[in-house]
Design an enzyme around this catalytic site. Structure first.
Site, PDB file in Angstrom:
ATOM      1  N   SER A 175      -5.638  -1.763  -3.888  1.00  0.00           N
ATOM      2  CA  SER A 175      -5.280  -0.390  -4.241  1.00  0.00           C
ATOM      3  C   SER A 175      -6.378   0.259  -5.094  1.00  0.00           C
ATOM      4  CB  SER A 175      -3.910  -0.397  -4.927  1.00  0.00           C
ATOM      5  OG  SER A 175      -3.371   0.897  -4.940  1.00  0.00           O
ATOM      6  N   ASP A 272       2.259   1.779   4.916  1.00  0.00           N
ATOM      7  CA  ASP A 272       1.640   2.323   3.697  1.00  0.00           C
ATOM      8  C   ASP A 272       0.934   3.635   4.053  1.00  0.00           C
ATOM      9  OD1 ASP A 272       0.256   2.780   1.352  1.00  0.00           O
ATOM     10  OD2 ASP A 272      -1.001   0.980   1.499  1.00  0.00           O
ATOM     11  N   HIS A 304       2.700  -0.994   1.037  1.00  0.00           N
ATOM     12  CA  HIS A 304       1.543  -1.074   0.141  1.00  0.00           C
ATOM     13  C   HIS A 304       1.550  -2.381  -0.671  1.00  0.00           C
ATOM     14  CE1 HIS A 304      -1.775   0.653  -2.040  1.00  0.00           C
ATOM     15  NE2 HIS A 304      -1.151   0.552  -3.197  1.00  0.00           N
TER      16      HIS A 304
END
Ligand SMILES: *[C@@H]1O[C@H](CO)[C@@H](O)[C@H](O)[C@H]1NC(C)=O
Ligand SMILES: *[C@@H]1O[C@H](CO)[C@@H](O)[C@H](O)[C@H]1NC(C)=O
Length: 330
Positions: A175, A272, A304
């Site tokens: 991320s 995601d 995610h």
């Protein structure tokens, strides 16, 4: 005329005072980026995730050793596999959390790094960079670069000195941490890190990239997409280009081709909203003139950073095996 103007001015002042009073009473929140952070107008900061501390240890299940180190104004957690002898590849890892939350010491990342170090038999440095909003971007990038230079200075720590083969070092992150890892790969490509130091590859798990113009079907998950955009805007209020800043939109980055390694592995999750950006990143890298090999693995039906959220799932275990083999490429 003059009387009338002062009347309306008075009216305006009274009204706007009342208005701002009622606003600050009814809405004490400056911004709210669920599920990451809420910031109040009085300066109070509430983080919803990533606040817990998991101590360094000898992991009973895997025998992986960990310890915390401090340097400059930063800290990091170092890892070694059980019975490390001789030199191992070195992974430098950047945790996610939207630039606002999480740490190298949270249970999520302690578990992730322990599992990865056990499976791959690498040495690892998990970097604890500073977070927004107390330290707005680009602080995290500056910290990441400082940590990288620290880890690559050979004498940084006996674990690194004795067990890290800097000729086989890797970057990784998820991320926001994947965004940071990518930026560090560009810095490595720009500044030759020195003889015997070789960035072999980088893996990006659900990387955080954005852009002003919609790509794919981002508006199909408009709420999450809006939250992602808020993260960047509030983490980096000083960015002139905002969502098209080269730091967050690889498509606008003239330096993209400088990524300083030959192999990049990108994981995207099928549910995601950031999957469109992960694929776009790989495509942009391919077009940039960069002379390396980029591979995208899309995991269907997952959200995610699914592997961090459900580390015991079969798909997380499969991903761990792929990462372990990626870090041991000859
Ligand atoms: C700030 O505002 C929040 C929400 O109204 C409140 O919970 C908190 O106690 C306040 N903090 C300070 C330091 O005034
Ligand atoms: C975009 O996503 C929404 C919500 O998941 C979906 O209903 C829509 O069919 C998608 N559109 C395209 C073109 O894929």
């Amino acid at each position: 005329m003059a009387a009338r103007r002062s009347f309306s001015l008075l009216f305006f002042l009274a009204f706007s005072t009342l208005h701002s009073l009622s606003q600050s009473q009814s809405d004490p929140i400056l911004y709210d980026i669920y599920p990451f952070i809420r910031v109040y107008k009085n300066g109070t900061i509430q983080r919803f995730i990533g606040q817990d501390f998991s101590p360094p240890s000898t992991d009973p299940a895997t025998g992986v050793l960990s310890k915390d180190v401090r340097f400059s104004h930063l800290s990091a957690r170092l890892y070694l596999p059980r019975n490390a002898a001789g030199k191992l590849p070195l992974l430098i890892y950047f945790h996610g959390g939207g630039f606002f939350t999480e740490s190298a010491f949270s249970p999520t990342y302690h578990h992730h790094l322990t599992s990865l170090v056990a499976a791959a038999r690498v040495a690892a440095v998990s970097v604890n960079y500073r977070l927004a909003p107390e330290h707005p971007l680009p602080a995290a990038y500056q910290d990441a670069w400082l940590a990288l230079q620290w880890a690559l200075s050979r004498s940084a720590d006996p674990w690194i000195k004795n067990h890290a083969d800097l000729g086989r070092f890797y970057l990784g992150g998820d991320s926001a941490g994947a965004n940071i890892a990518h930026r560090m790969a560009i810095r490595v490509g720009q500044d030759n890190p020195g003889p015997g130091i070789n960035l072999r590859g980088m893996f990006l798990n659900c990387p955080f990239f954005l852009g002003k113009k919609e790509i794919g079907n981002e508006s199909g998950d408009a709420y999450t997409e809006a939250q992602m955009r808020k993260l960047w805007v509030y983490a980096y209020p000083g960015s002139a280009a905002g969502l098209d800043d080269p730091l967050v939109n690889p498509g606008t980055d003239p330096e993209l081709g400088r990524v300083g390694c030959g192999r990049v592995l990108v994981y995207v999750a099928g549910k995601d909203v950031l999957r469109f950006r992960g694929r776009y990143y790989a495509a942009a890298l391919g077009r940039s003139g960069w002379k390396g090999e980029v591979k995208v693995v899309e995991v269907e039906g997952e959200s995610h950073v699914f592997n961090l959220i459900n580390p015991n799932s079969a798909k997380a275990a499969a991903m761990l095996r792929v990462l372990a083999s990626f870090l041991n490429h000859s």
